[in-house]
Design a protein around this motif. Structure first.
Motif, PDB file in Angstrom:
ATOM      1  N   ASP A   1      35.286 -22.288 -16.516  1.00 30.63           N
ATOM      2  CA  ASP A   1      33.993 -21.846 -17.040  1.00 30.63           C
ATOM      3  C   ASP A   1      34.138 -20.943 -18.255  1.00 30.63           C
ATOM      4  O   ASP A   1      33.322 -21.003 -19.182  1.00 30.63           O
ATOM      5  N   VAL A   2      35.165 -20.121 -18.284  1.00 34.49           N
ATOM      6  CA  VAL A   2      35.408 -19.289 -19.463  1.00 34.49           C
ATOM      7  C   VAL A   2      35.865 -20.169 -20.628  1.00 34.49           C
ATOM      8  O   VAL A   2      35.457 -19.958 -21.771  1.00 34.49           O
ATOM      9  N   THR A   3      36.663 -21.192 -20.344  1.00 35.28           N
ATOM     10  CA  THR A   3      37.074 -22.133 -21.382  1.00 35.28           C
ATOM     11  C   THR A   3      35.853 -22.833 -21.976  1.00 35.28           C
ATOM     12  O   THR A   3      35.731 -22.961 -23.202  1.00 35.28           O
ATOM     13  N   ALA A   4      34.936 -23.267 -21.128  1.00 42.88           N
ATOM     14  CA  ALA A   4      33.706 -23.914 -21.606  1.00 42.88           C
ATOM     15  C   ALA A   4      32.884 -22.937 -22.451  1.00 42.88           C
ATOM     16  O   ALA A   4      32.317 -23.326 -23.477  1.00 42.88           O
ATOM     17  N   TRP A   5      32.820 -21.675 -22.032  1.00 43.33           N
ATOM     18  CA  TRP A   5      32.098 -20.649 -22.794  1.00 43.33           C
ATOM     19  C   TRP A   5      32.729 -20.476 -24.182  1.00 43.33           C
ATOM     20  O   TRP A   5      32.035 -20.417 -25.194  1.00 43.33           O
ATOM     21  N   ILE A   6      34.059 -20.405 -24.234  1.00 39.01           N
ATOM     22  CA  ILE A   6      34.764 -20.236 -25.506  1.00 39.01           C
ATOM     23  C   ILE A   6      34.461 -21.409 -26.429  1.00 39.01           C
ATOM     24  O   ILE A   6      34.202 -21.228 -27.620  1.00 39.01           O
ATOM     25  N   GLU A   7      34.466 -22.614 -25.887  1.00 42.26           N
ATOM     26  CA  GLU A   7      34.228 -23.801 -26.707  1.00 42.26           C
ATOM     27  C   GLU A   7      32.810 -23.846 -27.276  1.00 42.26           C
ATOM     28  O   GLU A   7      32.580 -24.506 -28.283  1.00 42.26           O
ATOM     29  N   LYS A   8      31.877 -23.132 -26.678  1.00 44.34           N
ATOM     30  CA  LYS A   8      30.501 -23.081 -27.175  1.00 44.34           C
ATOM     31  C   LYS A   8      30.282 -22.006 -28.237  1.00 44.34           C
ATOM     32  O   LYS A   8      29.236 -21.966 -28.864  1.00 44.34           O
ATOM     33  N   GLN A   9      31.267 -21.138 -28.444  1.00 40.25           N
ATOM     34  CA  GLN A   9      31.125 -20.051 -29.405  1.00 40.25           C
ATOM     35  C   GLN A   9      31.243 -20.586 -30.831  1.00 40.25           C
ATOM     36  O   GLN A   9      32.000 -21.521 -31.092  1.00 40.25           O
ATOM     37  N   PRO A  10      30.496 -19.988 -31.779  1.00 36.48           N
ATOM     38  CA  PRO A  10      30.593 -20.446 -33.176  1.00 36.48           C
ATOM     39  C   PRO A  10      31.966 -20.137 -33.765  1.00 36.48           C
ATOM     40  O   PRO A  10      32.610 -19.164 -33.377  1.00 36.48           O
ATOM     41  N   LEU A  11      32.392 -20.973 -34.680  1.00 37.68           N
ATOM     42  CA  LEU A  11      33.665 -20.750 -35.353  1.00 37.68           C
ATOM     43  C   LEU A  11      33.503 -19.633 -36.375  1.00 37.68           C
ATOM     44  O   LEU A  11      32.653 -19.705 -37.248  1.00 37.68           O
ATOM     45  N   VAL A  12      34.306 -18.624 -36.273  1.00 42.29           N
ATOM     46  CA  VAL A  12      34.232 -17.487 -37.187  1.00 42.29           C
ATOM     47  C   VAL A  12      34.775 -17.882 -38.560  1.00 42.29           C
ATOM     48  O   VAL A  12      34.294 -17.414 -39.581  1.00 42.29           O
ATOM     49  N   GLU A  13      35.746 -18.791 -38.604  1.00 49.01           N
ATOM     50  CA  GLU A  13      36.341 -19.197 -39.877  1.00 49.01           C
ATOM     51  C   GLU A  13      35.286 -19.709 -40.849  1.00 49.01           C
ATOM     52  O   GLU A  13      35.396 -19.521 -42.043  1.00 49.01           O
ATOM     53  N   SER A  14      34.255 -20.354 -40.342  1.00 50.99           N
ATOM     54  CA  SER A  14      33.227 -20.911 -41.213  1.00 50.99           C
ATOM     55  C   SER A  14      32.295 -19.833 -41.748  1.00 50.99           C
ATOM     56  O   SER A  14      31.460 -20.105 -42.598  1.00 50.99           O
ATOM     57  N   GLN A  15      32.436 -18.596 -41.290  1.00 47.51           N
ATOM     58  CA  GLN A  15      31.550 -17.523 -41.700  1.00 47.51           C
ATOM     59  C   GLN A  15      32.228 -16.515 -42.627  1.00 47.51           C
ATOM     60  O   GLN A  15      31.690 -15.454 -42.880  1.00 47.51           O
ATOM     61  N   VAL A  16      33.396 -16.846 -43.162  1.00 45.81           N
ATOM     62  CA  VAL A  16      34.094 -15.950 -44.072  1.00 45.81           C
ATOM     63  C   VAL A  16      33.348 -15.941 -45.407  1.00 45.81           C
ATOM     64  O   VAL A  16      33.077 -17.005 -45.968  1.00 45.81           O
ATOM     65  N   PRO A  17      32.984 -14.765 -45.930  1.00 45.55           N
ATOM     66  CA  PRO A  17      32.263 -14.696 -47.207  1.00 45.55           C
ATOM     67  C   PRO A  17      33.047 -15.351 -48.343  1.00 45.55           C
ATOM     68  O   PRO A  17      34.275 -15.287 -48.380  1.00 45.55           O
ATOM     69  N   GLU A  18      32.342 -15.970 -49.276  1.00 43.43           N
ATOM     70  CA  GLU A  18      32.955 -16.687 -50.399  1.00 43.43           C
ATOM     71  C   GLU A  18      33.900 -15.795 -51.201  1.00 43.43           C
ATOM     72  O   GLU A  18      34.994 -16.212 -51.562  1.00 43.43           O
ATOM     73  N   GLU A  19      33.508 -14.546 -51.468  1.00 36.62           N
ATOM     74  CA  GLU A  19      34.362 -13.672 -52.278  1.00 36.62           C
ATOM     75  C   GLU A  19      35.684 -13.366 -51.573  1.00 36.62           C
ATOM     76  O   GLU A  19      36.725 -13.237 -52.216  1.00 36.62           O
ATOM     77  N   LEU A  20      35.679 -13.316 -50.249  1.00 37.23           N
ATOM     78  CA  LEU A  20      36.917 -13.086 -49.517  1.00 37.23           C
ATOM     79  C   LEU A  20      37.792 -14.326 -49.555  1.00 37.23           C
ATOM     80  O   LEU A  20      38.999 -14.241 -49.727  1.00 37.23           O
ATOM     81  N   ARG A  21      37.179 -15.513 -49.414  1.00 36.27           N
ATOM     82  CA  ARG A  21      37.944 -16.765 -49.505  1.00 36.27           C
ATOM     83  C   ARG A  21      38.583 -16.878 -50.887  1.00 36.27           C
ATOM     84  O   ARG A  21      39.736 -17.269 -51.021  1.00 36.27           O
ATOM     85  N   SER A  22      37.845 -16.537 -51.944  1.00 39.29           N
ATOM     86  CA  SER A  22      38.352 -16.609 -53.311  1.00 39.29           C
ATOM     87  C   SER A  22      39.520 -15.640 -53.511  1.00 39.29           C
ATOM     88  O   SER A  22      40.524 -15.977 -54.138  1.00 39.29           O
ATOM     89  N   ALA A  23      39.384 -14.436 -52.981  1.00 42.35           N
ATOM     90  CA  ALA A  23      40.448 -13.438 -53.107  1.00 42.35           C
ATOM     91  C   ALA A  23      41.706 -13.897 -52.389  1.00 42.35           C
ATOM     92  O   ALA A  23      42.817 -13.748 -52.894  1.00 42.35           O
ATOM     93  N   ARG A  24      41.548 -14.496 -51.208  1.00 41.43           N
ATOM     94  CA  ARG A  24      42.707 -15.003 -50.471  1.00 41.43           C
ATOM     95  C   ARG A  24      43.379 -16.148 -51.216  1.00 41.43           C
ATOM     96  O   ARG A  24      44.593 -16.233 -51.276  1.00 41.43           O
ATOM     97  N   ALA A  25      42.571 -17.049 -51.784  1.00 43.60           N
ATOM     98  CA  ALA A  25      43.118 -18.178 -52.525  1.00 43.60           C
ATOM     99  C   ALA A  25      43.879 -17.695 -53.758  1.00 43.60           C
ATOM    100  O   ALA A  25      44.960 -18.197 -54.074  1.00 43.60           O
ATOM    101  N   SER A  26      43.333 -16.693 -54.447  1.00 43.49           N
ATOM    102  CA  SER A  26      43.999 -16.166 -55.639  1.00 43.49           C
ATOM    103  C   SER A  26      45.319 -15.501 -55.276  1.00 43.49           C
ATOM    104  O   SER A  26      46.323 -15.666 -55.975  1.00 43.49           O
ATOM    105  N   ALA A  27      45.333 -14.775 -54.187  1.00 42.43           N
ATOM    106  CA  ALA A  27      46.553 -14.091 -53.741  1.00 42.43           C
ATOM    107  C   ALA A  27      47.617 -15.108 -53.324  1.00 42.43           C
ATOM    108  O   ALA A  27      48.799 -14.903 -53.551  1.00 42.43           O
TER     109      ALA A  27
END
Length: 84
Positions: free
Chosen positions: A55-81
């Motif tokens: 049941d905890v595994t099922a709960w985890i699978e229903k949680q939103p992916l945090v990776e898709s919520q990374v702000p654009e400016e942070l993604r750009s900074a990581r890519a540049s680095a």
């Protein structure tokens, strides 16, 4: 639901050791009503707390992916680095 392990309920302490989550995180989910009694967790005594792995595994699978919520400016900074 297919069970990967023959164990449905595991003591909260063992769950924490296995997953790396703290017991305080488990307690917060319980106290905040995120995990439901008899579904995600169960108490069989004043100091005995069990966690349902399927049941905890099922709960985890229903949680939103945090990776898709990374702000654009942070993604750009990581890519540049990474290319520097």
């Amino acid at each position: 639901m297919t069970h990967l392990l023959p164990i449905k309920w595991i003591r909260a302490e063992a769950y924490c050791q296995f997953t790396g989550e703290s017991i305080n995180t488990v307690r917060e989910r319980i106290n905040d009503g995120v995990w439901a009694a008899g579904v995600h967790y169960r108490r069989t005594g004043p100091r005995t707390l069990w966690v349902s792995l399927p049941d905890v595994t099922a709960w985890i699978e229903k949680q939103p992916l945090v990776e898709s919520q990374v702000p654009e400016e942070l993604r750009s900074a990581r890519a540049s680095a990474a290319t520097a």
